[in-house]
Design a protein around this motif. Sequence first.
Motif, mmCIF file in Angstrom:
data_model
loop_
_atom_site.group_PDB
_atom_site.id
_atom_site.type_symbol
_atom_site.label_atom_id
_atom_site.label_comp_id
_atom_site.label_asym_id
_atom_site.label_seq_id
_atom_site.Cartn_x
_atom_site.Cartn_y
_atom_site.Cartn_z
ATOM 1 N N LEU A 254 0.824 -1.207 0.000
ATOM 2 C CA LEU A 254 0.000 0.000 0.000
ATOM 3 C C LEU A 254 0.860 1.261 0.000
ATOM 4 C CD1 LEU A 254 -2.831 -1.072 2.483
ATOM 5 C CD2 LEU A 254 -2.959 -0.913 -0.021
ATOM 6 N N MET A 255 2.018 1.219 0.670
ATOM 7 C CA MET A 255 2.928 2.366 0.633
ATOM 8 C C MET A 255 3.490 2.562 -0.764
ATOM 9 S SD MET A 255 5.073 2.487 4.204
ATOM 10 C CE MET A 255 5.336 0.739 4.434
ATOM 11 N N VAL A 256 3.866 1.451 -1.407
ATOM 12 C CA VAL A 256 4.395 1.522 -2.764
ATOM 13 C C VAL A 256 3.319 2.017 -3.725
ATOM 14 C CG1 VAL A 256 5.320 0.163 -4.680
ATOM 15 C CG2 VAL A 256 6.123 -0.265 -2.346
ATOM 16 N N ARG A 268 7.026 -4.858 -6.868
ATOM 17 C CA ARG A 268 7.717 -4.754 -5.588
ATOM 18 C C ARG A 268 7.291 -5.865 -4.630
ATOM 19 N NH1 ARG A 268 10.743 -0.209 -4.329
ATOM 20 N NH2 ARG A 268 11.466 0.730 -6.266
ATOM 21 N N ALA A 269 5.995 -6.121 -4.517
ATOM 22 C CA ALA A 269 5.519 -7.199 -3.648
ATOM 23 C C ALA A 269 6.018 -8.555 -4.143
ATOM 24 C CB ALA A 269 3.993 -7.189 -3.576
ATOM 25 N N LYS A 270 6.021 -8.730 -5.464
ATOM 26 C CA LYS A 270 6.513 -9.992 -6.033
ATOM 27 C C LYS A 270 7.998 -10.178 -5.721
ATOM 28 C CE LYS A 270 3.275 -9.572 -9.907
ATOM 29 N NZ LYS A 270 3.162 -9.352 -11.373
ATOM 30 N N GLN A 271 8.750 -9.094 -5.842
ATOM 31 C CA GLN A 271 10.187 -9.156 -5.564
ATOM 32 C C GLN A 271 10.447 -9.592 -4.122
ATOM 33 O OE1 GLN A 271 12.232 -5.322 -5.461
ATOM 34 N NE2 GLN A 271 13.945 -6.199 -6.564
ATOM 35 N N TRP A 272 9.707 -9.020 -3.199
ATOM 36 C CA TRP A 272 9.908 -9.375 -1.799
ATOM 37 C C TRP A 272 9.488 -10.821 -1.540
ATOM 38 C CZ3 TRP A 272 7.403 -6.651 3.064
ATOM 39 C CH2 TRP A 272 8.115 -7.053 4.210
ATOM 40 N N LEU A 273 8.380 -11.235 -2.118
ATOM 41 C CA LEU A 273 7.936 -12.621 -1.944
ATOM 42 C C LEU A 273 8.969 -13.610 -2.472
ATOM 43 C CD1 LEU A 273 4.133 -12.379 -2.795
ATOM 44 C CD2 LEU A 273 5.111 -13.241 -0.653
ATOM 45 N N ARG A 274 9.573 -13.294 -3.598
ATOM 46 C CA ARG A 274 10.588 -14.198 -4.155
ATOM 47 C C ARG A 274 11.764 -14.341 -3.199
ATOM 48 N NH1 ARG A 274 11.878 -13.886 -10.450
ATOM 49 N NH2 ARG A 274 12.883 -15.816 -9.783
ATOM 50 N N MET A 275 12.150 -13.237 -2.575
ATOM 51 C CA MET A 275 13.279 -13.303 -1.646
ATOM 52 C C MET A 275 12.911 -14.055 -0.376
ATOM 53 S SD MET A 275 15.073 -9.565 -2.154
ATOM 54 C CE MET A 275 16.598 -10.106 -1.370
ATOM 55 N N MET A 276 11.651 -13.984 0.043
ATOM 56 C CA MET A 276 11.232 -14.671 1.264
ATOM 57 C C MET A 276 11.033 -16.166 1.070
ATOM 58 S SD MET A 276 8.753 -12.139 3.491
ATOM 59 C CE MET A 276 7.612 -11.660 2.192
ATOM 60 N N GLN A 277 11.022 -16.643 -0.173
ATOM 61 C CA GLN A 277 10.833 -18.070 -0.410
ATOM 62 C C GLN A 277 11.927 -18.906 0.232
ATOM 63 O OE1 GLN A 277 10.140 -19.008 -4.573
ATOM 64 N NE2 GLN A 277 8.775 -17.252 -4.808
ATOM 65 N N ASP A 295 -2.322 -5.619 -12.201
ATOM 66 C CA ASP A 295 -3.184 -4.606 -11.606
ATOM 67 C C ASP A 295 -2.875 -4.512 -10.108
ATOM 68 O OD1 ASP A 295 -5.189 -3.082 -10.472
ATOM 69 O OD2 ASP A 295 -6.823 -4.020 -11.595
ATOM 70 N N PRO A 296 -2.329 -3.395 -9.649
ATOM 71 C CA PRO A 296 -1.949 -3.299 -8.231
ATOM 72 C C PRO A 296 -3.128 -3.415 -7.273
ATOM 73 C CG PRO A 296 -1.830 -1.149 -9.289
ATOM 74 C CD PRO A 296 -2.025 -2.160 -10.386
ATOM 75 N N HIS A 297 -4.310 -3.031 -7.720
ATOM 76 C CA HIS A 297 -5.480 -3.133 -6.857
ATOM 77 C C HIS A 297 -5.920 -4.588 -6.685
ATOM 78 C CE1 HIS A 297 -5.792 1.204 -6.774
ATOM 79 N NE2 HIS A 297 -5.690 1.226 -8.090
#
Length: 316
Positions: A254-256, A268-277, A295-297
């Motif tokens: 939501l900040m992004v 951005r959310a996808k990037q973080w999820l990939r790193m958390m795998q 679609d970000p929404h």
Amino acid sequence: MEGVLDHSLRDVLTRIQGVDVCVTEFIRVTDQLLPESVFRRLAPELGAGSQTPSGTPVLVQLLGNDPVAMGENAVRAVEMGAPGIDLNFGCPAKTVNKSRGGAILLKDPEEVHDIVAGVRRALPDQVPLSAKMRLGFQDKSLALENAQAMEAAGAMRLTVHARTKVEGYKPPAHWEWIDRIREAVKVPVVANGDIWTVDDYHRCREVSGCDDVMIGRGLIANPFLAQAVREGSEGLAAVETWPRICELLLAYHLMVLDRLETKHVAGRAKQWLRMMQRHYPQAETLFMTIRTERDPHRVTEYLQQAVEISAIDINR
């Protein structure tokens, strides 16, 4: 970590206790004094006491090769509120090195000295100046010389990523080389590289001889790592912390969404999820769910569902 650990992620990660200090993404300096707007964009914490909303201090990192311009920009950052300046001699990115920034400067310890000295001369004596380096560019032959050059020029602390530019992020990190650097200088040395677990943290400190450790990718992969280190525990299991991770991921998204162009938000959310795998198997499932969503929404909806589902699962 340019393009990854921005102020939004700094905010989210420091909501979990354990991080003592943050460093901004590098601010690229050429031969000019940058406008205040650049500093506010990359380090908005400058307008809030130079700390994240949870109270973690934030240092400003500069990258460049012009001693005068680097000094002028360091002064500007401090005048805007930065509690200290960090200099980047570690970035391995080809585009950065091509313009003589980051790790490529380690080929010439004299130039490294001149850059650090230029910043030190420009800053008031009481302002902390630190530098981050790798073990070298192609090899480690100048590692000690570079560290000593930084110290002689006025760096008050060194953070050492235990690999060369050529080695990139390929394991292993050579923590034993950090110990050699620590023995060669009198200023405090901070160890960095391949710290993914609490056990890694303890082994790194033992091998490097350092009291302090900087964690980058390891904290993004497991946001609870610093807390576990602070508490002297192995940390909570992924299944226990996943609900909180989902909340943080939604807050970050939501900040992004509030500040980036629509086309850049979902990544951005996808990037973080990939790193958390690496730590969270649940992250892979959620990543696959939103992998093709632009679609970000819609991504917001998926993340809200993840928050709700994870809360139900943990309460069963």
